[in-house]
Write a protein that holds these residues in place. Structure first.
Motif, PDB file in Angstrom:
ATOM      1  N   CYS A 150     -18.745  23.333  65.176  1.00 45.49           N
ATOM      2  CA  CYS A 150     -19.748  22.433  64.598  1.00 45.49           C
ATOM      3  C   CYS A 150     -19.236  21.005  64.706  1.00 45.49           C
ATOM      4  CB  CYS A 150     -20.002  22.783  63.128  1.00 45.49           C
ATOM      5  SG  CYS A 150     -21.117  21.621  62.291  1.00 45.49           S
ATOM      6  N   TYR A 205     -20.403  18.490  63.109  1.00 42.06           N
ATOM      7  CA  TYR A 205     -20.639  17.742  61.871  1.00 42.06           C
ATOM      8  C   TYR A 205     -19.545  17.960  60.841  1.00 42.06           C
ATOM      9  CZ  TYR A 205     -25.222  17.408  64.030  1.00 42.06           C
ATOM     10  OH  TYR A 205     -26.235  17.180  64.912  1.00 42.06           O
ATOM     11  N   CYS A 206     -19.116  19.202  60.665  1.00 38.67           N
ATOM     12  CA  CYS A 206     -18.068  19.480  59.680  1.00 38.67           C
ATOM     13  C   CYS A 206     -16.763  19.894  60.331  1.00 38.67           C
ATOM     14  CB  CYS A 206     -18.533  20.564  58.711  1.00 38.67           C
ATOM     15  SG  CYS A 206     -18.706  22.206  59.467  1.00 38.67           S
ATOM     16  N   CYS A 239     -23.723  23.952  58.576  1.00 33.94           N
ATOM     17  CA  CYS A 239     -24.386  22.694  58.208  1.00 33.94           C
ATOM     18  C   CYS A 239     -25.882  22.817  58.485  1.00 33.94           C
ATOM     19  CB  CYS A 239     -23.809  21.518  58.993  1.00 33.94           C
ATOM     20  SG  CYS A 239     -22.073  21.177  58.643  1.00 33.94           S
ATOM     21  N   GLN A 258     -29.573  22.213  59.268  1.00 35.58           N
ATOM     22  CA  GLN A 258     -30.197  21.064  59.914  1.00 35.58           C
ATOM     23  C   GLN A 258     -31.712  21.136  59.685  1.00 35.58           C
ATOM     24  OE1 GLN A 258     -27.583  22.647  63.224  1.00 35.58           O
ATOM     25  NE2 GLN A 258     -28.204  20.685  64.084  1.00 35.58           N
ATOM     26  N   ILE A 264     -29.179  16.219  57.999  1.00 36.92           N
ATOM     27  CA  ILE A 264     -28.092  17.105  57.582  1.00 36.92           C
ATOM     28  C   ILE A 264     -27.487  16.537  56.304  1.00 36.92           C
ATOM     29  CG2 ILE A 264     -25.980  18.277  58.317  1.00 36.92           C
ATOM     30  CD1 ILE A 264     -26.806  17.574  61.213  1.00 36.92           C
ATOM     31  N   CYS A 292     -23.669  16.690  55.514  1.00 36.01           N
ATOM     32  CA  CYS A 292     -22.795  15.786  56.265  1.00 36.01           C
ATOM     33  C   CYS A 292     -23.185  14.354  55.902  1.00 36.01           C
ATOM     34  CB  CYS A 292     -22.958  16.019  57.765  1.00 36.01           C
ATOM     35  SG  CYS A 292     -21.943  14.945  58.792  1.00 36.01           S
ATOM     36  N   MET A 325     -24.695  11.785  58.257  1.00 37.47           N
ATOM     37  CA  MET A 325     -25.988  12.107  58.880  1.00 37.47           C
ATOM     38  C   MET A 325     -27.158  11.960  57.914  1.00 37.47           C
ATOM     39  SD  MET A 325     -25.374  12.658  61.998  1.00 37.47           S
ATOM     40  CE  MET A 325     -26.939  13.340  62.515  1.00 37.47           C
TER      41      MET A 325
END
Length: 552
Positions: A44, A46-47, A93, A95, A444, A447, A450
């Motif tokens: 991922c 994002y994380c 995460c 979305q 998101i 996060c 985002m």
């Protein structure tokens, strides 16, 4: 694009109505997909979880704009020709599809700063960077609040000549503010007070003897605050020197107007006139168009041109600018995302941002540019500094990606391009009334970096279970407690567009279009019903009956 030659399968016994009515033995423009199924256990972005991402995907050989519009409204999104849908209750995460409502959009204070910063750069060439500016992701605005831009258009002063008629202000000082919000707040403060009162003190450290206008709280005995307790609350708060200067200018302006009106038949109170002007101004806040569509003088330092180019190697503009655009993409990816040269070459650029499954359509009732995939190129003084990749669909513009020249990060091009795209939707709607949304991809909440897309309001998030749109203000409280949420508060509500008749799913098998019920009878080998059921439940009944699911 891939064009498929399809024919209907003639069937006796009452099954003919189930079949599609595609053209016989002719090149067709329809949606053809290969369902790739479940994908899990990959990294991922994002994380940074090594194996937390879970999604479903399909490869789109071709796709109509209406089918893609309907897929967006069920949580799908494309990357090149790969169309995917996160599995919201399992991915690390979640979305959530987010859309903005441009018809009611009003730029925030930070948005106006970005627009003014661009105007100042184009007009005067000011490229000063403010401490605290950071590199932005596409559409990101997390660094924009650090930018203090006081640029005001030449003919956009806060108290215009027309607003003050029939009063004469030829010999008065003009008052400038950074935006309408500051102006309105300051004027209200002045109107409440008496115009002829003495100029206010910047910080009232001493009591004003004999003042009848002091509030009860101001009459309290002053005591020295204890160490560490902060400011003395018994004293009026200090005011900014800038606000004091503005108030003094207005005070002087009103005094001059009062002298001008002496002996006039209509002895209107200056306070009333100013109040009316302020109300009129407040009712008409500046729109993004007021900042974007500005006529510059001939001696402007820079020239910015925005070109909308169809994503097609048959288009002369797209073909001639391809090399420059690909070079800019590589420069952006290496500087911002730390890609290696081999990860952002022309092949990767073409596959990611030039290969689109969307079939271009240009119906009479549609926008002048037609529907399909486009590159919105930002040309500064003859060279491309940014490219926004967008899809123009029946009900929206969907933002796919933005890449820009890192040398111009100080212009906040992510935010600026988003505001330009919102203005573009308003333009298109003048002819196509149904095109009225701006899809910004995924929101998101888990996060923090985002969350910026939630700043473009009013906006809605898509409920991951019932696929209805819910205002983001109603969603945020629940997202604070759980990263996965069902936004539809009606617990009895279900997915109205879910699959109801699996047999009606359209299948393309050996160049023959048939319903799944027929294909199932003809299929040899293990049953694929579970796979088709999964596909149909995700795309919904309507799309499953329109799109062609490729079976080999």
């Amino acid at each position: 694009m891939v064009a498929w030659r399809c024919r209907e399968q003639s069937v006796a016994g009452g099954e003919a109505p189930e079949l599609s009515t595609l053209g016989r033995l002719c090149t067709m423009h329809c949606t053809v997909v290969e369902y790739r199924g479940w994908k899990e256990g990959y990294r991922c972005g994002y994380c940074a979880s090594a194996q937390g991402k879970v999604s479903m995907g399909m490869w789109a050989h071709s796709m109509t704009v209406q089918d893609y519009q309907d897929l967006l409204d069920r949580g799908w999104r494309r990357s090149g020709k790969y169309v995917y849908k996160p599995i919201m209750n399992q991915t690390c995460c979640p979305q959530y599809t987010i859309r903005c409502r441009p018809l009611h959009f009003q730029p925030s204070k930070s948005h106006k700063k970005v627009l003014k910063k661009m105007l100042k750069f184009l007009a005067k060439g000011d490229s000063s960077k403010v401490a605290g500016d950071v590199t932005e992701e596409p559409m990101d605005s997390h660094g924009e609040d650090a930018v203090a831009c006081s640029f005001v258009l030449k003919n956009a002063s806060d108290i215009s000549q027309s607003e003050l008629k029939p009063l004469s202000v030829e010999e008065t000082e003009r008052v400038e503010t950074e935006d309408n919000d500051e102006e309105e707040e300051m004027k209200k403060e002045v109107i409440v007070k008496k115009v002829a009162s003495e100029p206010p003190q910047i910080c009232a450290d001493k009591d004003s003897a004999g003042s009848s206008e002091r509030s009860d709280s101001a009459k309290l005995v002053h005591t020295t605050p204890k160490p560490g307790k902060g400011a003395d609350l018994s004293k009026p708060p200090c005011r900014k020197a800038k606000d004091i200067r503005k108030e003094r200018k207005l005070h002087k302006l009103l005094q001059n107007q009062t002298h001008t009106l002496e002996g006039s038949p209509s002895q209107a109170e200056p306070q009333v006139l100013l109040s009316q002007n302020s109300n009129s101004k407040a009712n008409q806040p500046k729109s993004i168009e007021d900042f974007i569509f500005v006529s510059f003088p001939d001696d402007a330092t820079h020239q910015l041109e925005v070109r909308l180019v169809p994503v097609s190697f048959e288009d002369p503009q797209f073909k001639s600018s391809f090399s420059q655009s690909a070079t800019l993409f590589a420069k952006y990816q290496m500087a911002i995302h730390k890609d290696t040269p081999s990860e952002c070459g022309e092949y990767e650029f073409t596959r990611f941002l030039c290969d689109s499954p969307l079939e271009a359509e240009n119906p009479p009732s549609g926008p002048d540019c037609g529907y399909g995939s486009f590159h919105q190129q930002y040309w500064l003084d003859g060279k491309i500094i940014a490219v926004g990749v967008i899809d123009v669909l029946p009900y929206c513009i969907s933002s796919v990606y933005l890449y820009y020249d890192p040398d111009y990060t100080f212009l906040s091009l992510g935010v600026y391009s988003a505001l330009r795209e919102i203005a573009f939707i308003r333009q298109l709607r003048e002819k196509t009334s149904e095109l009225c949304y701006y899809y910004m991809g995924f929101y998101i909440h888990s996060c923090p970096k985002m969350r910026y897309k939630g700043q473009y309001r009013p906006s809605d998030l898509l409920c991951p279970e019932t696929y209805v749109w819910v205002p983001i203000e109603q969603c945020l409280p629940t997202l604070e407690h759980s990263k996965y949420c069902r936004f539809n508060q009606d617990l009895k509500a279900v997915d109205e567009g879910g699959i109801k008749e699996l047999g009606r799913v359209r299948v393309l098998h050996k160049r023959i279009v048939m319903p799944y019920s027929m294909y199932k009878k003809r299929r040899k080998g293990p049953s694929d019903e579970a796979n088709v059921q999964q596909y149909a439940s995700l795309v919904g009944q309507t799309c499953s009956e329109r799109m062609l699911l490729f079976r080999n």
